[in-house]
Design a protein around this motif. Structure first.
Motif, PDB file in Angstrom:
ATOM      1  N   LYS A  22       0.838  -1.197   0.000  1.00  0.00           N
ATOM      2  CA  LYS A  22       0.000   0.000   0.000  1.00  0.00           C
ATOM      3  C   LYS A  22       0.874   1.249   0.000  1.00  0.00           C
ATOM      4  O   LYS A  22       1.812   1.370   0.785  1.00  0.00           O
ATOM      5  CB  LYS A  22      -0.907   0.020   1.229  1.00  0.00           C
ATOM      6  CG  LYS A  22      -2.068  -0.949   1.171  1.00  0.00           C
ATOM      7  CD  LYS A  22      -2.933  -0.807   2.419  1.00  0.00           C
ATOM      8  CE  LYS A  22      -4.107  -1.741   2.390  1.00  0.00           C
ATOM      9  NZ  LYS A  22      -4.914  -1.641   3.637  1.00  0.00           N
TER      10      LYS A  22
ATOM     11  N   CYS B  64      -1.591  -5.191  -0.824  1.00  0.00           N
ATOM     12  CA  CYS B  64      -2.791  -4.957  -1.638  1.00  0.00           C
ATOM     13  C   CYS B  64      -3.630  -6.213  -1.853  1.00  0.00           C
ATOM     14  O   CYS B  64      -4.748  -6.114  -2.371  1.00  0.00           O
ATOM     15  CB  CYS B  64      -2.394  -4.391  -3.007  1.00  0.00           C
ATOM     16  SG  CYS B  64      -1.624  -2.757  -2.936  1.00  0.00           S
TER      17      CYS B  64
ATOM     18  N   TYR C 159      -7.248  -6.287  -0.677  1.00  0.00           N
ATOM     19  CA  TYR C 159      -8.245  -5.552  -1.461  1.00  0.00           C
ATOM     20  C   TYR C 159      -9.040  -6.518  -2.344  1.00  0.00           C
ATOM     21  O   TYR C 159     -10.271  -6.445  -2.424  1.00  0.00           O
ATOM     22  CB  TYR C 159      -7.562  -4.527  -2.369  1.00  0.00           C
ATOM     23  CG  TYR C 159      -7.005  -3.306  -1.680  1.00  0.00           C
ATOM     24  CD1 TYR C 159      -7.678  -2.694  -0.624  1.00  0.00           C
ATOM     25  CD2 TYR C 159      -5.811  -2.738  -2.118  1.00  0.00           C
ATOM     26  CE1 TYR C 159      -7.158  -1.552  -0.014  1.00  0.00           C
ATOM     27  CE2 TYR C 159      -5.292  -1.594  -1.515  1.00  0.00           C
ATOM     28  CZ  TYR C 159      -5.962  -1.012  -0.465  1.00  0.00           C
ATOM     29  OH  TYR C 159      -5.453   0.120   0.123  1.00  0.00           O
TER      30      TYR C 159
ATOM     31  N   GLY D  24      -9.133  -1.007  -2.956  1.00  0.00           N
ATOM     32  CA  GLY D  24      -7.947  -0.548  -3.659  1.00  0.00           C
ATOM     33  C   GLY D  24      -8.225   0.400  -4.799  1.00  0.00           C
ATOM     34  O   GLY D  24      -7.340   0.654  -5.618  1.00  0.00           O
TER      35      GLY D  24
END
Length: 677
Positions: free
Chosen positions: A484, A554, A557, A635
């Motif tokens: 992130k 990520c 997400y 995301g």
């Protein structure tokens, strides 16, 4: 008039549903009548049911009886058979010599209780004209491998405590069927082989929390080579012992049922491993005992052997195998592997399948077609709620049509065109050339009278030599920019399209949706089982759950989106029976919209163009956003305010239809789902 009436009566239901099949009605009816004839023959003209016929596992193999032990084997070419094992120091002993049952190819041995014990290892020592060898019984229900010698043996399995089912009956939820395809051994995060118990304790809760209502387990039937992914089966009645005991497998299935999750077995009846010591390749001096003779014996692409589906004893073996897994382990059905290979003499290799004539040109294996039809009839006799799925790529009409209509009787067929479409699109087309009309047609390209399992990718696309969707989209940047705050444009694009591809595929299903273990969160690496070429490493034969559990990366997400996507689909009652109705598509704008019941799905595939107040004619009322791929929770950029309630604007021209204009903001490369209040 009478002649026309007779002709109409002879038209199969499959043909009535698809008039283009009319020239092949006689062929379809011929296959149907062949199956009826075979059922009549096997059931002794109806004196028993097909389910009663398919009870070979209760007769053959090793069984504990009130008087001791009874062992039987079908071996017509054998001249002598002995049992050798721990109980007689692996030497020929006349006390363990089988006798041939007069007038048959069956052999039998009865033993006193003390002559064999739970846990003993054993094999058959088989003699035939011109040879001999040790063999694992064809009907063995427990087979283990020695950790040091790597030799496989059958094992006497008669524990003092049999498994007591906590959930004795179970009816799968199939509205719709949401399948999590999985593999027990590679289900763990560590570098090694996972077990049934570890899967039950650690992985099953994840699947339940994600919202899937079925698991499809691969590699259950025992196979000598772990790297075959379970597709080179040696012992068809033995659950793989490398994952644990039969009781531990039952506990896994029981726990799944307690959580409302159906358990489908990936069953391999399309071929068998060539091994002779471990498998059926030459059980008793006849290499063709279970397999086709001549050029049809070996599969040219799979290095395996092809069953002789025209032999009644082979039908008995395979049909009994289906019944065994249903009754002994409470599996809820099967995904039949390699159906295309079974249907055609060519195994489908090099075939174009450009028209209906290719399915009825005399190049089809009528024996295999008959077997598949009988298997479906049997399975649904044993459990009327059972689920059967055909993995078939050629498009053979009728696979998932009812037997009475001239079909094969499968409940579903795999929509294998969809992953091929996504691979081709990602590989060959720039983003600005993605056409919503083509996408919408492809995810709905199916026969009207056959239910399908749609999917973007399965285990096939995750294997070494291929690529998953996430890797095709992002590739090596997954290793360097998936934290992130450190995402680059390639990662942003990949995350956005990964969600959109899944949503449009799942939203258009007419039966079920499938995801392979880990792909829901974009697992970053391929599957590669231990082998010579990788130093026998387990590094790529696992699933890295730690990645999706890490809030700084990520992956979560995508995992979070997958869970929310399934929740939205399940929120629409009778989703399968709700028609997919196109609202709008514009290939220039790259915008697609369609509805299912109270849900409206809107996609903007344009990589650069966002649209303000983009309008669609929909039923009048107000709509709320229930899912947005562009949400920051998944995301995305969070460009739209999803708390806004959207009201339709009336249009006098469409008042009789009670339709109005719904105008929304659609950011580039995003999708939104709205629900009518």
């Amino acid at each position: 008039m009478a002649k026309k009436k007779t002709t109409a009566q002879n038209i199969m239901g499959l043909v009535k549903n698809d008039p283009y099949l009319e020239p092949y009605n006689d062929a379809i009816r011929g296959r149907h009548e062949h199956a009826l004839w075979k059922i009549k023959q096997l059931t002794d003209d109806g004196k028993q049911t097909l389910a009663e016929f398919a009870s070979g596992h209760e007769y053959y193999g090793l069984h504990r009886t009130g008087n001791g032990w009874t062992f039987r084997e079908w071996a017509p070419s054998a001249t002598n058979i002995y049992l050798v094992g721990d109980f007689n120091n692996w030497s020929i002993d006349e006390q363990y010599k089988l006798h041939r049952i007069e007038g048959s190819g069956n052999w039998e041995l009865n033993l006193e209780p003390q002559m064999m014990h739970h846990g003993d290892l054993y094999k058959m020592r088989v003699f035939w004209n011109g040879g001999e060898g040790e063999r694992i019984p064809a009907w063995a229900q427990r087979v283990v491998q020695d950790e040091n010698t790597k030799i496989f043996s059958a094992q006497v399995w008669n524990p003092e405590k049999t498994y007591r089912w906590r959930r004795k009956t179970f009816r799968p939820s199939v509205t719709p069927l949401l399948i999590y395809e999985c593999h027990i051994g590679m289900g763990q995060d560590f570098e090694g082989v996972g077990t049934y118990t570890e899967f039950r304790e650690k992985i099953l809760p994840r699947i339940v929390a994600d919202g899937y209502n079925a698991i499809q387990i691969m590699a259950i039937q025992e196979h000598p080579y772990y790297g075959s992914f379970g597709y080179h089966v040696s012992s068809f009645f033995a659950p793989s012992s490398r994952f644990g005991t039969p009781e531990e497998l039952k506990a896994l299935i029981d726990e799944a049922h307690r959580n409302g999750v159906a358990v489908i077995m990936d069953i391999v009846h399309s071929h068998a491993v060539k091994n002779e010591v471990e498998g059926l390749g030459n059980l008793a001096g006849d290499p063709n005992q279970y397999f086709y003779p001549g050029d049809r014996r070996e599969h040219p692409a799979w290095d395996s052997l092809c069953f002789d589906y025209g032999r009644d004893e082979v039908l008995h073996f395979l049909l009994s195998n289906c019944k065994y897994w249903l009754e002994e382990f409470h599996f809820d059905g099967f995904r039949f592997d390699g159906v295309t290979s079974m249907l055609y003499y060519s195994h489908g290799l090099g075939e174009a399948f450009g028209g209906y004539g290719d399915y009825f040109n005399g190049h089809q294996d009528d024996n295999a077609i008959c077997y598949l039809t009988l298997a479906n009839e049997l399975i649904h006799q044993v459990n009327k709620h059972a689920i059967t799925i055909a993995e078939e790529v050629s498009g053979m009409p009728g696979l998932a049509a009812k037997f009475k209509d001239g079909g094969y009787g499968f409940d579903y067929r795999m929509a294998m065109n969809i992953p091929d479409f996504w691979i081709k699109t990602i590989k060959e087309l720039p983003d600005e050339a993605w056409r919503p009309s083509s996408i919408f047609w492809e995810v709905r390209n199916r026969r009207a009278d056959e239910k399908t399992i749609s999917y973007c990718e399965s285990h096939d696309q995750a294997l070494v030599g291929d690529k998953t969707i996430i890797f095709r989209l992002i590739d090596a940047d997954m290793y360097w920019h998936f934290k992130k705050g450190d995402e680059n444009e390639t990662v942003h694009r990949g995350i956005a399209l990964h969600k959109m591809i899944r949503l449009v595929t799942a939203a258009a299903i007419n039966g079920g949706y499938l995801n392979f273990m880990g792909n829901e969160f974009g697992h970053p690496e391929w599957i590669d089982f231990p082998r010579d070429g990788n130093g026998w490493s387990y590094k790529y034969a696992r699933r890295q759950w730690n990645l999706v559990d890490n809030p700084e990366l990520c992956y979560h997400y995508l995992g979070d989106f997958d869970r929310e996507m399934l929740a939205v689909i399940k929120s629409e009652k009778n989703f399968n029976r709700t028609p997919v109705q196109e609202i709008w598509h514009n290939d220039v704008d790259q915008v697609l919209a369609f509805s299912r019941g109270e849900l409206i799905f809107v996609f903007n595939f344009s990589p650069v163009r966002s649209f303000t107040d983009y309008g669609f004619l929909v039923p009048e009322g107000s709509y709320n956003v229930v899912l947005n791929t562009d949400s920051t929770r998944f995301g995305g950029n969070g460009f739209a305010d999803d708390s806004v309630e959207h009201f339709t604007n009336p249009d006098p021209l469409f008042q009789p239809q009670q339709k109005g204009w719904l105008k929304i903001y659609i950011p580039a490369r995003s999708a939104v789902v709205l629900r009518k209040k």
